[in-house]
Design a protein around this motif. Structure first.
Motif, mmCIF file in Angstrom:
data_model
loop_
_atom_site.group_PDB
_atom_site.id
_atom_site.type_symbol
_atom_site.label_atom_id
_atom_site.label_comp_id
_atom_site.label_asym_id
_atom_site.label_seq_id
_atom_site.Cartn_x
_atom_site.Cartn_y
_atom_site.Cartn_z
ATOM 1 N N ARG A 1 0.846 -1.188 0.000
ATOM 2 C CA ARG A 1 0.000 0.000 0.000
ATOM 3 C C ARG A 1 0.873 1.226 0.000
ATOM 4 N NH1 ARG A 1 -4.556 -1.808 4.144
ATOM 5 N NH2 ARG A 1 -4.303 0.122 4.975
ATOM 6 N N ARG A 2 0.570 2.138 -0.891
ATOM 7 C CA ARG A 2 1.346 3.365 -1.001
ATOM 8 C C ARG A 2 0.792 4.372 -0.004
ATOM 9 N NH1 ARG A 2 4.789 6.477 -3.449
ATOM 10 N NH2 ARG A 2 4.197 8.464 -4.340
ATOM 11 N N LEU A 3 1.677 4.857 0.855
ATOM 12 C CA LEU A 3 1.278 5.846 1.839
ATOM 13 C C LEU A 3 1.386 7.241 1.229
ATOM 14 C CD1 LEU A 3 3.153 4.421 4.916
ATOM 15 C CD2 LEU A 3 0.724 4.338 4.465
ATOM 16 N N PRO A 4 0.478 8.153 1.593
ATOM 17 C CA PRO A 4 0.555 9.497 1.026
ATOM 18 C C PRO A 4 1.808 10.220 1.502
ATOM 19 C CG PRO A 4 -1.147 9.382 2.701
ATOM 20 C CD PRO A 4 -0.634 7.986 2.492
ATOM 21 N N SER A 5 2.262 11.147 0.692
ATOM 22 C CA SER A 5 3.441 11.931 1.021
ATOM 23 C C SER A 5 3.197 12.715 2.304
ATOM 24 C CB SER A 5 3.740 12.888 -0.125
ATOM 25 O OG SER A 5 4.688 13.838 0.249
ATOM 26 N N ALA A 6 4.248 12.852 3.099
ATOM 27 C CA ALA A 6 4.126 13.609 4.348
ATOM 28 C C ALA A 6 3.734 15.055 4.071
ATOM 29 C CB ALA A 6 5.438 13.550 5.123
ATOM 30 N N MET A 7 4.247 15.631 2.986
ATOM 31 C CA MET A 7 3.886 17.010 2.629
ATOM 32 C C MET A 7 2.394 17.107 2.331
ATOM 33 S SD MET A 7 6.426 19.267 2.505
ATOM 34 C CE MET A 7 6.426 20.371 1.127
ATOM 35 N N LEU A 8 1.838 16.101 1.677
ATOM 36 C CA LEU A 8 0.418 16.116 1.346
ATOM 37 C C LEU A 8 -0.437 16.014 2.600
ATOM 38 C CD1 LEU A 8 -1.630 16.158 -0.968
ATOM 39 C CD2 LEU A 8 -1.496 13.670 -0.998
ATOM 40 N N ALA B 1 -3.786 18.986 6.363
ATOM 41 C CA ALA B 1 -4.231 19.330 7.721
ATOM 42 C C ALA B 1 -4.174 20.839 7.941
ATOM 43 C CB ALA B 1 -3.362 18.609 8.746
ATOM 44 N N PHE B 2 -3.100 21.476 7.492
ATOM 45 C CA PHE B 2 -2.996 22.918 7.663
ATOM 46 C C PHE B 2 -4.004 23.660 6.792
ATOM 47 C CE2 PHE B 2 1.221 22.092 9.559
ATOM 48 C CZ PHE B 2 1.030 22.797 10.728
ATOM 49 N N THR B 3 -4.319 23.143 5.606
ATOM 50 C CA THR B 3 -5.333 23.765 4.760
ATOM 51 C C THR B 3 -6.701 23.697 5.436
ATOM 52 O OG1 THR B 3 -4.072 23.202 2.783
ATOM 53 C CG2 THR B 3 -6.399 23.717 2.477
ATOM 54 N N ALA B 4 -6.997 22.587 6.082
ATOM 55 C CA ALA B 4 -8.253 22.486 6.838
ATOM 56 C C ALA B 4 -8.284 23.513 7.965
ATOM 57 C CB ALA B 4 -8.425 21.070 7.387
ATOM 58 N N CYS B 5 -7.147 23.746 8.614
ATOM 59 C CA CYS B 5 -7.077 24.774 9.665
ATOM 60 C C CYS B 5 -7.317 26.160 9.090
ATOM 61 C CB CYS B 5 -5.722 24.730 10.368
ATOM 62 S SG CYS B 5 -5.490 23.291 11.403
ATOM 63 N N VAL B 6 -6.776 26.430 7.899
ATOM 64 C CA VAL B 6 -6.985 27.734 7.259
ATOM 65 C C VAL B 6 -8.470 27.959 6.989
ATOM 66 C CG1 VAL B 6 -6.598 29.051 5.125
ATOM 67 C CG2 VAL B 6 -4.696 27.937 6.256
ATOM 68 N N VAL C 1 -0.945 30.791 9.059
ATOM 69 C CA VAL C 1 -1.089 29.400 8.614
ATOM 70 C C VAL C 1 -1.249 29.350 7.097
ATOM 71 C CG1 VAL C 1 -2.488 27.303 8.808
ATOM 72 C CG2 VAL C 1 -2.007 28.648 10.842
ATOM 73 N N ALA C 2 -2.017 30.283 6.523
ATOM 74 C CA ALA C 2 -2.166 30.329 5.064
ATOM 75 C C ALA C 2 -0.822 30.611 4.394
ATOM 76 C CB ALA C 2 -3.198 31.391 4.671
ATOM 77 N N ALA C 3 -0.022 31.515 4.978
ATOM 78 C CA ALA C 3 1.305 31.799 4.426
ATOM 79 C C ALA C 3 2.188 30.558 4.487
ATOM 80 C CB ALA C 3 1.954 32.956 5.182
ATOM 81 N N MET C 4 2.063 29.784 5.553
ATOM 82 C CA MET C 4 2.855 28.568 5.684
ATOM 83 C C MET C 4 2.444 27.538 4.627
ATOM 84 S SD MET C 4 3.631 26.258 9.055
ATOM 85 C CE MET C 4 1.955 26.306 9.570
ATOM 86 N N VAL C 5 1.141 27.408 4.376
ATOM 87 C CA VAL C 5 0.670 26.459 3.369
ATOM 88 C C VAL C 5 1.176 26.859 1.985
ATOM 89 C CG1 VAL C 5 -1.389 25.610 2.177
ATOM 90 C CG2 VAL C 5 -1.351 25.691 4.660
#
Length: 178
Positions: free
Chosen positions: A7-14, A19-24, A55-59
């Motif tokens: 099983r291919r795990l999603p990239s850590a960046m993704l 998660a940060f996009t959901a916070c934004v 947080v948006a700037a970080m994303v």
């Protein structure tokens, strides 16, 4: 018997970026609610706007780094089986162990920054946040406490920009693949 596909795990960046996009999105909705309901100078409104901006700037800077930089080292591991979790209570001193079926997962991503674009974006985001915060104070929509708190967040965004500047002496990330 055919070998099961790994099983291919999603990239850590993704995963982290999602998660940060959901916070934004959540912080933007909260800021909109406060904007519509606060009718006096507010500490909470400007604090939520500052957090949302940071947080948006970080994303966006994460996206810019992933687009403009080369591939680095990535690792992702998952293990199913018997998992033990230890809970330590300080009063009275005792340790409780829970053992049972579970999943253990870990991931990391190391990327060498190859462009100045993410750092320049973060500098602009820091300056933009500082101007917005001061405008809110002058317009009478923010308290001094909220303004000071939000200017500290703008300072931290500027510090991220300093840390995101590419370093020519930084070693290349190692590729762990055999």
């Amino acid at each position: 018997m055919p070998k099961p596909k790994p099983r291919r795990l999603p990239s850590a960046m993704l995963v982290v970026g999602g998660a940060f996009t959901a916070c934004v999105v959540g912080l933007t909705l909260l800021a909109r609610h406060l904007w519509l309901t606060e009718h006096r100078p507010s500490t909470g409104l400007i604090a939520v706007i500052a957090f949302d901006w940071a947080v948006a700037a970080m994303v966006v800077s994460m996206i810019l780094v992933s687009i403009t930089s080369g591939r680095g080292r990535r690792t992702a591991r998952a293990r199913r089986g018997r998992v033990t979790v230890e809970l330590q209570d300080s009063e009275p001193r005792r340790t409780t162990r829970l053992t049972g079926p579970g999943v253990e997962a870990s991931g990391s991503a190391d990327i060498k920054i190859g462009s100045r674009l993410p750092a320049l974006f973060l500098f602009a985001a820091s300056a933009g946040l500082a101007v917005l915060v001061i405008w809110f104070l002058v317009d009478g929509q923010s308290t001094w406490i909220g303004t000071g708190f939000s200017l500290v967040i703008a300072f931290y965004v500027g510090n991220w920009a300093r840390n995101a500047w590419p370093r020519p002496d930084a070693p290349e990330p190692e590729d762990p693949s055999p």
